[in-house]
Scaffold this motif. Structure first.
Motif, PDB file in Angstrom:
ATOM      1  N   SER A   1      15.564  10.742  -2.153  1.00 32.18           N
ATOM      2  CA  SER A   1      14.139  11.009  -1.977  1.00 32.18           C
ATOM      3  C   SER A   1      13.412   9.672  -1.868  1.00 32.18           C
ATOM      4  O   SER A   1      13.563   8.803  -2.728  1.00 32.18           O
ATOM      5  CB  SER A   1      13.602  11.799  -3.170  1.00 32.18           C
ATOM      6  OG  SER A   1      12.202  11.962  -3.070  1.00 32.18           O
ATOM      7  N   THR A   2      12.652   9.476  -0.792  1.00 35.84           N
ATOM      8  CA  THR A   2      11.969   8.208  -0.579  1.00 35.84           C
ATOM      9  C   THR A   2      10.473   8.407  -0.363  1.00 35.84           C
ATOM     10  O   THR A   2      10.023   9.501  -0.007  1.00 35.84           O
ATOM     11  CB  THR A   2      12.539   7.440   0.634  1.00 35.84           C
ATOM     12  OG1 THR A   2      12.177   8.114   1.853  1.00 35.84           O
ATOM     13  CG2 THR A   2      14.045   7.303   0.534  1.00 35.84           C
ATOM     14  N   GLN A   3       9.723   7.320  -0.554  1.00 33.99           N
ATOM     15  CA  GLN A   3       8.280   7.332  -0.373  1.00 33.99           C
ATOM     16  C   GLN A   3       7.880   6.159   0.510  1.00 33.99           C
ATOM     17  O   GLN A   3       8.496   5.093   0.483  1.00 33.99           O
ATOM     18  CB  GLN A   3       7.586   7.229  -1.737  1.00 33.99           C
ATOM     19  CG  GLN A   3       6.093   7.502  -1.704  1.00 33.99           C
ATOM     20  CD  GLN A   3       5.526   7.707  -3.097  1.00 33.99           C
ATOM     21  OE1 GLN A   3       6.265   7.863  -4.072  1.00 33.99           O
ATOM     22  NE2 GLN A   3       4.208   7.708  -3.219  1.00 33.99           N
TER      23      GLN A   3
ATOM     24  N   LYS B   1       0.868  -1.174   0.000  1.00 34.67           N
ATOM     25  CA  LYS B   1       0.000   0.000   0.000  1.00 34.67           C
ATOM     26  C   LYS B   1       0.909   1.229   0.000  1.00 34.67           C
ATOM     27  O   LYS B   1       1.559   1.530   0.998  1.00 34.67           O
ATOM     28  CB  LYS B   1      -0.911   0.019   1.231  1.00 34.67           C
ATOM     29  CG  LYS B   1      -1.718  -1.267   1.432  1.00 34.67           C
ATOM     30  CD  LYS B   1      -2.657  -1.534   0.278  1.00 34.67           C
ATOM     31  CE  LYS B   1      -3.492  -2.801   0.540  1.00 34.67           C
ATOM     32  NZ  LYS B   1      -4.329  -3.167  -0.630  1.00 34.67           N
ATOM     33  N   ILE B   2       0.975   1.904  -1.142  1.00 35.43           N
ATOM     34  CA  ILE B   2       1.880   3.033  -1.283  1.00 35.43           C
ATOM     35  C   ILE B   2       1.202   4.319  -0.818  1.00 35.43           C
ATOM     36  O   ILE B   2       0.089   4.641  -1.238  1.00 35.43           O
ATOM     37  CB  ILE B   2       2.359   3.172  -2.735  1.00 35.43           C
ATOM     38  CG1 ILE B   2       3.146   1.922  -3.158  1.00 35.43           C
ATOM     39  CG2 ILE B   2       3.226   4.418  -2.903  1.00 35.43           C
ATOM     40  CD1 ILE B   2       3.617   1.955  -4.601  1.00 35.43           C
ATOM     41  N   SER B   3       1.888   5.037   0.059  1.00 39.65           N
ATOM     42  CA  SER B   3       1.388   6.292   0.617  1.00 39.65           C
ATOM     43  C   SER B   3       1.960   7.474  -0.175  1.00 39.65           C
ATOM     44  O   SER B   3       2.942   7.343  -0.894  1.00 39.65           O
ATOM     45  CB  SER B   3       1.803   6.387   2.091  1.00 39.65           C
ATOM     46  OG  SER B   3       1.653   7.694   2.589  1.00 39.65           O
ATOM     47  N   SER B   4       1.357   8.608  -0.011  1.00 37.31           N
ATOM     48  CA  SER B   4       1.868   9.828  -0.651  1.00 37.31           C
ATOM     49  C   SER B   4       2.968  10.472   0.203  1.00 37.31           C
ATOM     50  O   SER B   4       3.638  11.411  -0.236  1.00 37.31           O
ATOM     51  CB  SER B   4       0.734  10.835  -0.863  1.00 37.31           C
ATOM     52  OG  SER B   4       0.137  11.180   0.382  1.00 37.31           O
ATOM     53  N   GLU B   5       3.161   9.951   1.415  1.00 40.51           N
ATOM     54  CA  GLU B   5       4.150  10.523   2.335  1.00 40.51           C
ATOM     55  C   GLU B   5       5.566  10.301   1.812  1.00 40.51           C
ATOM     56  O   GLU B   5       5.919   9.202   1.394  1.00 40.51           O
ATOM     57  CB  GLU B   5       3.993   9.900   3.720  1.00 40.51           C
ATOM     58  CG  GLU B   5       4.871  10.536   4.787  1.00 40.51           C
ATOM     59  CD  GLU B   5       4.621   9.957   6.169  1.00 40.51           C
ATOM     60  OE1 GLU B   5       5.435  10.237   7.075  1.00 40.51           O
ATOM     61  OE2 GLU B   5       3.622   9.229   6.340  1.00 40.51           O
TER      62      GLU B   5
ATOM     63  N   ALA C   1       7.873   0.542   4.917  1.00 42.57           N
ATOM     64  CA  ALA C   1       9.078   0.671   4.089  1.00 42.57           C
ATOM     65  C   ALA C   1       9.184   2.064   3.509  1.00 42.57           C
ATOM     66  O   ALA C   1       8.183   2.761   3.321  1.00 42.57           O
ATOM     67  CB  ALA C   1       9.044  -0.365   2.961  1.00 42.57           C
ATOM     68  N   TRP C   2      10.426   2.445   3.233  1.00 41.43           N
ATOM     69  CA  TRP C   2      10.715   3.681   2.518  1.00 41.43           C
ATOM     70  C   TRP C   2      11.556   3.302   1.307  1.00 41.43           C
ATOM     71  O   TRP C   2      12.656   2.762   1.445  1.00 41.43           O
ATOM     72  CB  TRP C   2      11.451   4.672   3.415  1.00 41.43           C
ATOM     73  CG  TRP C   2      10.608   5.141   4.567  1.00 41.43           C
ATOM     74  CD1 TRP C   2      10.505   4.584   5.801  1.00 41.43           C
ATOM     75  CD2 TRP C   2       9.705   6.246   4.554  1.00 41.43           C
ATOM     76  NE1 TRP C   2       9.608   5.261   6.572  1.00 41.43           N
ATOM     77  CE2 TRP C   2       9.100   6.307   5.834  1.00 41.43           C
ATOM     78  CE3 TRP C   2       9.360   7.208   3.606  1.00 41.43           C
ATOM     79  CZ2 TRP C   2       8.176   7.269   6.186  1.00 41.43           C
ATOM     80  CZ3 TRP C   2       8.421   8.183   3.954  1.00 41.43           C
ATOM     81  CH2 TRP C   2       7.845   8.218   5.224  1.00 41.43           C
TER      82      TRP C   2
END
Length: 258
Positions: A121-123, A109-113, A136-137
């Motif tokens: 740069s990580t998400q 589940k990928i977040s916008s954070e 995870a980042w």
């Protein structure tokens, strides 16, 4: 652990070359003592796939580099074969070597954070896997859909990942360039291929009776008139204590009843 200097690669360079991603693995093996242990882990990425392993085990076994194709130990190594990211865990139980195929999907589940980690740069992304909830980042600056241990499937390399109990975490600390190609060469000892479900049943049996392989030893009298029965008892105690003190498995669902 001494932090290594980062080598900052352009995205296309990292993607095309063979690279070693060095992670620090922090874990609490025994929740009663609550002591954190640290280990240096290598994720070696090649065009054909990747291998993830503990560098100390690598050194202890006097294994030569993968480039020289002299792998003799397979304790807790994870292979991923590209492009499908077929995952295999190689372990030793009761003196036998098993290659365990793991076909479980990783439903991220990928977040916008977003945030910066070590100039990358990580998400943020979350995952339910192996009985734990992981955060995870990942970084699309390194467009490799891989990560430490079995983790994969994100649109960039996993730089950091931690479970919700904060007792297991992996963090990237260095990047190094590698030469050669990935080798799946094995030792002369035959590996037994099983799926994850069969491995789970076998592992539960091992946890319940880790000294099973000692049961078949004959009691032999030594030159001083003593027997090896005391040795067997000490070894059985050792195996049971080792299992007892490792009560916080990374894959906690290996101990599930179903």
């Amino acid at each position: 652990m001494k932090l290594f200097a980062f080598l900052f690669f352009l995205s296309h360079f990292v993607y095309c070359q063979s690279n070693r991603f060095v992670y620090e693995y922090k874990s609490v093996k025994d929740t009663i003592k609550n002591d954190t242990t640290k280990a240096v882990m290598y994720l070696d990425v090649y065009k054909e796939g990747s291998i993830f392993y503990d560098v100390q085990n690598f050194k202890n076994d006097s294994i030569a580099s993968i480039q020289n194709e002299k792998l003799s130990s397979f304790e807790n190594r994870v292979y991923k074969k590209y492009p499908n990211y077929d995952v295999s865990l190689i372990v030793s139980l009761y003196g036998d070597i098993y290659i365990v195929s793991d076909l479980r999907k990783m439903d991220w589940k990928i977040s916008s954070e977003k945030k910066e980690i070590n100039k990358f740069s990580t998400q943020k992304a979350t995952l339910h896997f192996a009985g734990r909830i992981w955060t995870a980042w990942f970084s699309t600056d390194i467009p490799i859909s891989d990560g430490p241990y079995k983790f994969h499937g994100l649109p960039g390399l996993v730089l950091k990942i931690e479970d919700n109990t904060h007792t297991h975490s992996f963090g990237l600390v260095a990047i190094e360039k590698l030469n050669g190609i990935l080798s799946y060469k094995t030792s002369s000892k035959k590996m037994l291929s099983i799926d994850h479900e069969k491995y789970r049943k076998l592992y539960k049996e091992y946890r319940g009776n880790p000294s099973k392989n000692l049961m078949g030893l004959d009691i032999i009298e030594t030159q001083d008139g003593k027997s090896n029965s005391e040795f067997k008892r000490n070894m059985e105690k050792y195996y049971k204590n080792r299992t007892k003190n490792n009560n916080n498995l990374l894959e906690v669902d290996l101990l599930k009843t179903k």
